[in-house]
Design an enzyme around this catalytic site. Structure first.
Site, PDB file in Angstrom:
ATOM      1  N   CYS A 126       0.843  -1.186   0.000  1.00 54.94           N
ATOM      2  CA  CYS A 126       0.000   0.000   0.000  1.00 54.94           C
ATOM      3  C   CYS A 126       0.876   1.232   0.000  1.00 54.94           C
ATOM      4  O   CYS A 126       2.093   1.140   0.059  1.00 54.94           O
ATOM      5  CB  CYS A 126      -0.965   0.002   1.172  1.00 54.94           C
ATOM      6  SG  CYS A 126      -0.255   0.572   2.690  1.00 54.94           S
ATOM      7  N   ARG A 131       4.008  -3.402   4.391  1.00 56.18           N
ATOM      8  CA  ARG A 131       2.983  -3.855   5.339  1.00 56.18           C
ATOM      9  C   ARG A 131       2.638  -5.351   5.233  1.00 56.18           C
ATOM     10  O   ARG A 131       1.536  -5.731   4.831  1.00 56.18           O
ATOM     11  CB  ARG A 131       1.726  -2.990   5.220  1.00 56.18           C
ATOM     12  CG  ARG A 131       2.035  -1.527   5.483  1.00 56.18           C
ATOM     13  CD  ARG A 131       0.812  -0.656   5.469  1.00 56.18           C
ATOM     14  NE  ARG A 131       0.040  -0.717   6.693  1.00 56.18           N
ATOM     15  CZ  ARG A 131      -1.116  -0.084   6.873  1.00 56.18           C
ATOM     16  NH1 ARG A 131      -1.617   0.639   5.906  1.00 56.18           N
ATOM     17  NH2 ARG A 131      -1.753  -0.167   8.015  1.00 56.18           N
ATOM     18  N   ASP A 316       0.656   8.154  12.815  1.00 59.80           N
ATOM     19  CA  ASP A 316      -0.531   8.722  12.152  1.00 59.80           C
ATOM     20  C   ASP A 316      -0.647  10.235  12.333  1.00 59.80           C
ATOM     21  O   ASP A 316      -1.569  10.853  11.786  1.00 59.80           O
ATOM     22  CB  ASP A 316      -1.810   8.039  12.657  1.00 59.80           C
ATOM     23  CG  ASP A 316      -1.937   6.614  12.155  1.00 59.80           C
ATOM     24  OD1 ASP A 316      -1.200   6.247  11.225  1.00 59.80           O
ATOM     25  OD2 ASP A 316      -2.768   5.865  12.707  1.00 59.80           O
ATOM     26  N   ARG A 408     -12.077   8.736   3.928  1.00 59.37           N
ATOM     27  CA  ARG A 408     -11.881   7.439   4.592  1.00 59.37           C
ATOM     28  C   ARG A 408     -11.753   7.616   6.098  1.00 59.37           C
ATOM     29  O   ARG A 408     -12.101   6.715   6.852  1.00 59.37           O
ATOM     30  CB  ARG A 408     -10.601   6.766   4.074  1.00 59.37           C
ATOM     31  CG  ARG A 408     -10.690   6.337   2.621  1.00 59.37           C
ATOM     32  CD  ARG A 408      -9.472   5.551   2.236  1.00 59.37           C
ATOM     33  NE  ARG A 408      -9.259   4.476   3.218  1.00 59.37           N
ATOM     34  CZ  ARG A 408      -8.129   3.831   3.396  1.00 59.37           C
ATOM     35  NH1 ARG A 408      -7.097   4.116   2.658  1.00 59.37           N
ATOM     36  NH2 ARG A 408      -8.033   2.888   4.304  1.00 59.37           N
TER      37      ARG A 408
END
Ligand code: EPU
Length: 429
Positions: A126, A131, A316, A408
């Site tokens: 991704c 990942r 994040d 999202r």
């Protein structure tokens, strides 16, 4: 494809309600597969990822009912989902669905635990890195699942059920910990997970599972102990606040200046992030209602930050902090240790006039006097929102393309920022 147009330069003042956490909602919805009874989830954010997971679970036979808004309930209240996995009709999760949302791979755990088999497509790479899922597979094997890779699918079998075991993760993994906890909840015997992820979302899922009748202790610490039970029941659970949404808006206010109450959230969910903001010269005041963030006139100070698993500074929030530091007075350093390729925002921030130098996992950000609006786009959710933060302080107009990434993970982003004075609009089509 929708775009977001921002004209920078306005300070933010007012209140921003924080939604339920995306990264708790997704595993909580997946945990519904563990029981034939109804799981009721409250404070669920209205996000594209939630709708997509609903569709993916529907493929397994899960029925999701969204309760209507009660009279007098504010528009920004989260939704309530009634999820029933009474009849699981299919234990296969196909490539076209799993490749659209990596977290859907995690259905492998409840499916093999409850049904004795699961066939789940490997998610593939991704935008933020390779990942892999090797540690998720290792955890299931430790619980007695037989694993085979067949045509791009991971096939997990445990005809006589899973059994408790010892799982020691060689590195901290949120996905690995979620999968291990969900699988062990229905295993025969006791499981001990060492070097477990301590993210608050792990604790939230464990709390919900315990309400469903699971016996999990230590969630939120590096050692989780799970006594397996034969069956889980339904329960009602409210999703915890989104710490990444909280940190993102805190950085937006830090960027523009102003004074905003982030409502329905808690400082302990992102203490490391708030500490960095204080170091940068931002006012952070916990209140009964949430967290007040303010900056009035003072310049931003540069910081040196390394991303770490919780309770460290979250990956994040890395892109958002980088956007903020483009305007600091001096040079900042940000090191990304969780994902090897999570710097796609750098080139886009450069289009707005940022000066960032990359050297492997380390970024050096030289603060500039001003940013200037430009068309930009990004290839993942957090990178996209970092461009929004930069745009809020940039001179003139910025057009953020590929808004579906934002949808999202950020509920009503333009409405929340617009209500605090940002000049921001969605352009459809
Ligand atoms: N890893 C492996 N093998 C595995 C699993 C993970 O090597 O089998 C590696 C990963 O490649 C990565 C590191 O371990 O380098 C950490 O990965 P982790 O499993 O912790 O991440 P994740 O569970 O896939 C969740 C969040 C991410 C967040 C990370 C880290 C959800 C749905 N996703 O991902 O959130 O960045 O934890 O905190 O919970 C986002 O919301 O934008 C997002 C990417």
């Amino acid at each position: 494809m929708d775009r977001i147009r921002i004209v920078g330069g306005q300070r933010l003042n007012g209140t921003i309600p924080i939604s339920g956490a995306k990264n708790a909602t997704l595993p909580l919805m997946i945990a519904s597969l563990l029981t034939a009874d109804t799981l009721v989830l409250e404070n669920v954010p209205r996000l594209a990822d939630v709708r997509l997971l609903q569709h993916i679970l529907g493929n397994h036979g899960v029925d999701v009912m969204i309760a209507g808004k009660r009279p007098g309930e504010p528009d920004n209240a989260g939704q309530t989902l009634h999820i029933s996995a009474k009849n699981i009709v299919d234990t296969t999760a196909p490539y076209d669905l799993v490749s659209r949302m990596r977290a859907s791979f995690w259905v492998i755990a409840p499916l093999v635990a409850r049904m004795g088999e699961a066939r789940v497509s490997m998610p593939g790479g991704c935008a933020i890195g390779t990942r892999p899922v090797d540690l998720l597979i290792m955890a299931l094997e430790q619980l007695g699942a037989e694993i085979e890779i067949d045509g791009g699918y991971v096939v997990a079998r445990a005809r006589k059920g899973l059994r408790g075991g010892a799982i020691k993760f060689p590195k901290v993994t949120v996905s690995g910990t979620h999968v291990a906890v969900m699988a062990a909840a229905l295993a025969n015997g006791t499981t001990v997970i060492d070097n477990a992820a301590c993210e608050p979302e792990i604790g939230d899922v464990a709390d919900c599972l315990n309400k469903m009748g699971a016996r999990i202790s230590g969630a939120g610490t590096p050692r989780i102990v799970i006594e397996g039970v034969a069956k889980l029941n339904g329960a009602r659970h409210a999703v915890l606040p989104d710490r990444i949404e909280t940190g993102t808006y805190a950085m937006a206010v830090a960027m523009t200046g102003g004074d905003v109450l982030l409502q329905n959230t808690r400082p302990e969910l992102l203490q490391a992030g708030l500490d960095v903001l204080v170091e940068a010269g931002v006012g952070i005041t916990p209140t009964n209602e949430g967290i007040r963030v303010s900056r009035n006139g003072s310049a931003l100070r540069p910081v040196a930050v390394t991303t770490q698993p919780f309770p460290g500074f979250p990956t994040d929030l890395q892109a958002q902090l980088m956007a903020l530091m483009t305007r600091a007075r001096g040079t900042s350093h940000i090191t990304e240790t969780i994902f090897e390729n999570r710097f796609m925002h750098v080139q886009e921030l450069a289009r707005l006039g940022a000066r960032i130098h990359l050297d492997g996992e380390r970024a050096t950000i030289e603060g500039v006097e001003k940013l200037k609006g430009a068309p930009v786009m990004a290839t993942d959710l957090r990178a996209s929102v970092s461009l929004v933060i930069a745009a809020l302080a940039a001179e003139g107009e910025t057009m953020v393309n590929r808004v579906y990434h934002l949808d999202r993970g950020f509920e009503r982003l333009e409405a929340k920022l617009g209500a605090c004075g940002a000049v921001i609009e969605r352009i459809s089509g």
